[in-house]
Motif scaffolding. Structure first.
Motif, mmCIF file in Angstrom:
data_model
loop_
_atom_site.group_PDB
_atom_site.id
_atom_site.type_symbol
_atom_site.label_atom_id
_atom_site.label_comp_id
_atom_site.label_asym_id
_atom_site.label_seq_id
_atom_site.Cartn_x
_atom_site.Cartn_y
_atom_site.Cartn_z
ATOM 1 N N HIS A 74 0.824 -1.213 0.000
ATOM 2 C CA HIS A 74 0.000 0.000 0.000
ATOM 3 C C HIS A 74 0.856 1.260 0.000
ATOM 4 C CE1 HIS A 74 -3.033 -2.943 1.354
ATOM 5 N NE2 HIS A 74 -3.861 -2.156 0.703
ATOM 6 N N ALA A 75 1.976 1.196 0.692
ATOM 7 C CA ALA A 75 2.883 2.344 0.691
ATOM 8 C C ALA A 75 3.517 2.519 -0.687
ATOM 9 C CB ALA A 75 3.960 2.174 1.752
ATOM 10 N N ASP A 76 3.835 1.394 -1.362
ATOM 11 C CA ASP A 76 4.360 1.493 -2.732
ATOM 12 C C ASP A 76 3.380 2.240 -3.621
ATOM 13 O OD1 ASP A 76 6.520 -0.008 -1.904
ATOM 14 O OD2 ASP A 76 5.819 -1.878 -2.787
ATOM 15 N N LEU A 77 2.102 1.883 -3.490
ATOM 16 C CA LEU A 77 1.080 2.522 -4.316
ATOM 17 C C LEU A 77 0.916 3.993 -3.950
ATOM 18 C CD1 LEU A 77 -1.112 2.325 -6.463
ATOM 19 C CD2 LEU A 77 -2.679 1.478 -4.691
ATOM 20 N N LEU A 78 0.819 4.287 -2.658
ATOM 21 C CA LEU A 78 0.653 5.678 -2.226
ATOM 22 C C LEU A 78 1.851 6.520 -2.642
ATOM 23 C CD1 LEU A 78 -0.923 7.836 -0.686
ATOM 24 C CD2 LEU A 78 0.215 7.052 1.411
ATOM 25 N N PHE A 92 12.076 4.727 -4.161
ATOM 26 C CA PHE A 92 12.532 3.359 -3.883
ATOM 27 C C PHE A 92 11.357 2.586 -3.286
ATOM 28 C CE2 PHE A 92 17.386 3.961 -3.014
ATOM 29 C CZ PHE A 92 17.517 4.671 -4.194
ATOM 30 N N TRP A 93 11.029 1.446 -3.873
ATOM 31 C CA TRP A 93 10.049 0.558 -3.259
ATOM 32 C C TRP A 93 10.776 -0.451 -2.390
ATOM 33 C CZ3 TRP A 93 6.078 -1.340 -7.519
ATOM 34 C CH2 TRP A 93 5.263 -0.260 -7.904
ATOM 35 N N ASN A 94 10.042 -1.032 -1.422
ATOM 36 C CA ASN A 94 10.585 -2.113 -0.612
ATOM 37 C C ASN A 94 9.542 -3.217 -0.513
ATOM 38 O OD1 ASN A 94 11.854 -3.723 1.455
ATOM 39 N ND2 ASN A 94 13.036 -1.904 2.008
ATOM 40 N N ILE A 95 9.843 -4.376 -1.075
ATOM 41 C CA ILE A 95 8.937 -5.532 -1.086
ATOM 42 C C ILE A 95 9.446 -6.552 -0.084
ATOM 43 C CG2 ILE A 95 8.078 -7.453 -2.476
ATOM 44 C CD1 ILE A 95 8.237 -5.604 -4.906
ATOM 45 N N THR A 103 -5.795 -6.755 -2.948
ATOM 46 C CA THR A 103 -6.889 -6.881 -3.901
ATOM 47 C C THR A 103 -6.349 -6.865 -5.325
ATOM 48 O OG1 THR A 103 -7.202 -4.489 -4.009
ATOM 49 C CG2 THR A 103 -8.429 -5.687 -2.303
ATOM 50 N N ASP A 104 -7.140 -7.364 -6.238
ATOM 51 C CA ASP A 104 -6.710 -7.452 -7.625
ATOM 52 C C ASP A 104 -6.388 -6.082 -8.196
ATOM 53 O OD1 ASP A 104 -6.316 -9.152 -9.979
ATOM 54 O OD2 ASP A 104 -8.000 -8.032 -10.814
ATOM 55 N N ILE A 105 -7.161 -5.048 -7.817
ATOM 56 C CA ILE A 105 -6.926 -3.722 -8.361
ATOM 57 C C ILE A 105 -5.604 -3.167 -7.845
ATOM 58 C CG2 ILE A 105 -8.290 -2.648 -6.518
ATOM 59 C CD1 ILE A 105 -7.812 -1.390 -10.146
ATOM 60 N N VAL A 106 -5.286 -3.389 -6.562
ATOM 61 C CA VAL A 106 -4.002 -2.921 -6.018
ATOM 62 C C VAL A 106 -2.857 -3.633 -6.731
ATOM 63 C CG1 VAL A 106 -2.520 -2.889 -3.976
ATOM 64 C CG2 VAL A 106 -4.935 -2.269 -3.775
ATOM 65 N N LEU A 110 0.059 -1.854 -9.032
ATOM 66 C CA LEU A 110 1.475 -1.959 -8.678
ATOM 67 C C LEU A 110 2.291 -2.522 -9.834
ATOM 68 C CD1 LEU A 110 1.169 -3.194 -4.988
ATOM 69 C CD2 LEU A 110 2.068 -0.992 -5.757
ATOM 70 N N ILE A 111 1.744 -3.495 -10.533
ATOM 71 C CA ILE A 111 2.451 -4.036 -11.702
ATOM 72 C C ILE A 111 2.624 -2.933 -12.754
ATOM 73 C CG2 ILE A 111 2.261 -5.667 -13.629
ATOM 74 C CD1 ILE A 111 0.789 -7.546 -11.658
ATOM 75 N N TRP A 112 1.576 -2.168 -12.941
ATOM 76 C CA TRP A 112 1.615 -1.088 -13.937
ATOM 77 C C TRP A 112 2.615 -0.011 -13.528
ATOM 78 C CZ3 TRP A 112 -1.950 3.616 -14.297
ATOM 79 C CH2 TRP A 112 -1.759 4.275 -15.517
ATOM 80 N N PHE A 113 2.642 0.327 -12.230
ATOM 81 C CA PHE A 113 3.547 1.369 -11.736
ATOM 82 C C PHE A 113 4.981 0.870 -11.531
ATOM 83 C CE2 PHE A 113 -0.208 3.730 -9.602
ATOM 84 C CZ PHE A 113 -0.328 4.590 -10.691
ATOM 85 N N SER A 114 5.229 -0.425 -11.685
ATOM 86 C CA SER A 114 6.525 -0.991 -11.283
ATOM 87 C C SER A 114 7.700 -0.482 -12.100
ATOM 88 C CB SER A 114 6.475 -2.522 -11.356
ATOM 89 O OG SER A 114 6.336 -2.971 -12.697
#
Length: 381
Positions: A74-78, A92-95, A103-106, A110-114
């Protein structure tokens, strides 16, 4: 790990500020007492809130950091949504997991924003492989595992004797511990099924469960224990803040999960000299190396067999395995060295931008932690 990083990194080189997407949680007071600046966005879990975007943007404009590091999904998305509204900064993202439970939309966003982050940090190689399969295509991956404070986590003989007395565990009993909060992914059902199998052939075995939600008030857990008829073999400790003491009282530590990224409990137990049995998920096998046993997830028979094998070799052989396990943690996962790898990554990035700009670095470090962990954080140069 975020708190350990923010408090452990060289503060003369990197100034850290943390932004929690929800509230301060259990880590907030520790950060505040260490002098780490903390902001809360007060988001409600599971509810999209445009005020969070405005709140984080406002904080970023006040601070003007160099690197916005998000921490979990969620922080990656925000962070991806806010980055372009704030003063120029790197992202920088951290996984930190190997199971996409959002959820599927999140997940799709994230894949789109990656492709946006300058760097995606993963704490496990398994996590990187998993997200590559999902479709993540960042400009750069960086693998930095979690670290353990090997000075804080070490065997304490006095604590072992005292805690076993408190829990009614005799000297000849073999104490097998599961340090894990009550969560479906931790698979307490698998652990209890294995415990029931082992108790038949090893009546001296005692099973110690530690973690949030693991106590007698947990009705589903109590019902499983009653169904297996092994209550006399169990000790339910709930959440503890003296884990080095708890690990010292164990003869075997275990992980029964079917999904993990980088399980901290393994490096903590190993640092305390406890041999481990873990299910093969995330980087468990990489962490244990030749010093422990890996079994397939959701396989109670295999888990019980691995415990039985460690009991069979006797206490001296287990202590020898535990000593080798600690040596492995000191060598590869000591907290100071892991914090140093973050320091090197941040310094590399700011140095590159300093050279390109021909002057002082124009970026400052910061970090943003996920709503799952109640954090978003930043630190800056």
């Amino acid at each position: 790990m975020l708190a350990r990083l923010a408090t452990g990194i060289d503060r003369e080189r990197h100034r850290s500020v943390v932004v929690s997407m929800t509230g301060p949680g259990v880590v907030g007071p520790a950060l505040a007492s260490a002098g780490i600046e903390l902001h809360n966005l007060d988001m409600r879990r599971g509810v999209a809130d445009l005020r969070a975007i405005m709140g984080l943007t406002r904080v970023l404009r006040q601070v003007g950091p160099d690197i916005l590091q998000t921490w979990l999904y969620h922080a990656d998305l925000l962070g991806s949504l806010v980055q372009r509204l704030a003063p120029p900064c790197a992202l920088f993202w951290n996984i930190r997991c190997t199971e996409a439970l959002e959820t599927d939309i999140v997940r799709k966003l994230l894949i789109w924003f990656s492709t946006r982050p300058d760097v995606v940090i993963v704490n496990s190689l398994a996590g990187q492989r998993f997200h590559e399969q999902l479709g993540y295509r960042p400009r750069r991956w960086a693998h930095i595992p979690n670290g353990c404070d090997t000075n804080a986590f070490q065997f304490d003989g006095e604590a072992r004797v005292n805690l076993r007395q408190e829990l009614g565990i005799s000297d000849h009993a073999v104490a097998i511990g599961l340090p894990a909060r009550y969560d479906p992914m931790k698979d307490h059902a698998n652990f209890l099924a294995a415990a029931a199998k082992l108790a038949v052939i090893r009546p001296e075995a005692v099973f110690v469960l530690i973690g949030s939600g693991v106590d007698s008030s947990n009705r589903p857990l109590s019902e499983m224990i009653e169904a297996y008829g092994i209550f006399q073999h169990l000790r339910l400790l709930g959440a503890r803040n003296d884990m080095a003491r708890v690990y010292s009282a164990l003869d075997i530590a275990t992980l029964s999960s079917f999904g993990e990224g980088f399980p901290n409990v393994l490096i903590e137990a190993m640092s305390c000299g406890v041999p481990c049995v873990a299910t093969d998920c995330g980087d468990s096998g990489v962490i244990l190396g030749p010093t422990g046993t890996v079994v397939s997830p959701r396989n109670a028979e295999a888990l019980a067999a691995a415990w039985n094998e460690l009991i069979s070799i006797g206490p001296e052989a287990r202590r020898s395995m535990g000593a080798k396990a600690r040596d492995r943690i000191v060598r590869f996962y000591d907290l100071a060295a892991i914090v140093g790898r973050y320091d090197a990554l941040y310094s590399e990035f700011t140095a590159q931008h300093s050279v390109r700009g021909g002057s002082e670095p124009q970026f400052r470090l910061r970090r943003l932690v996920s709503p799952v962990r109640k954090w978003s954080a930043r630190s800056w140069h």
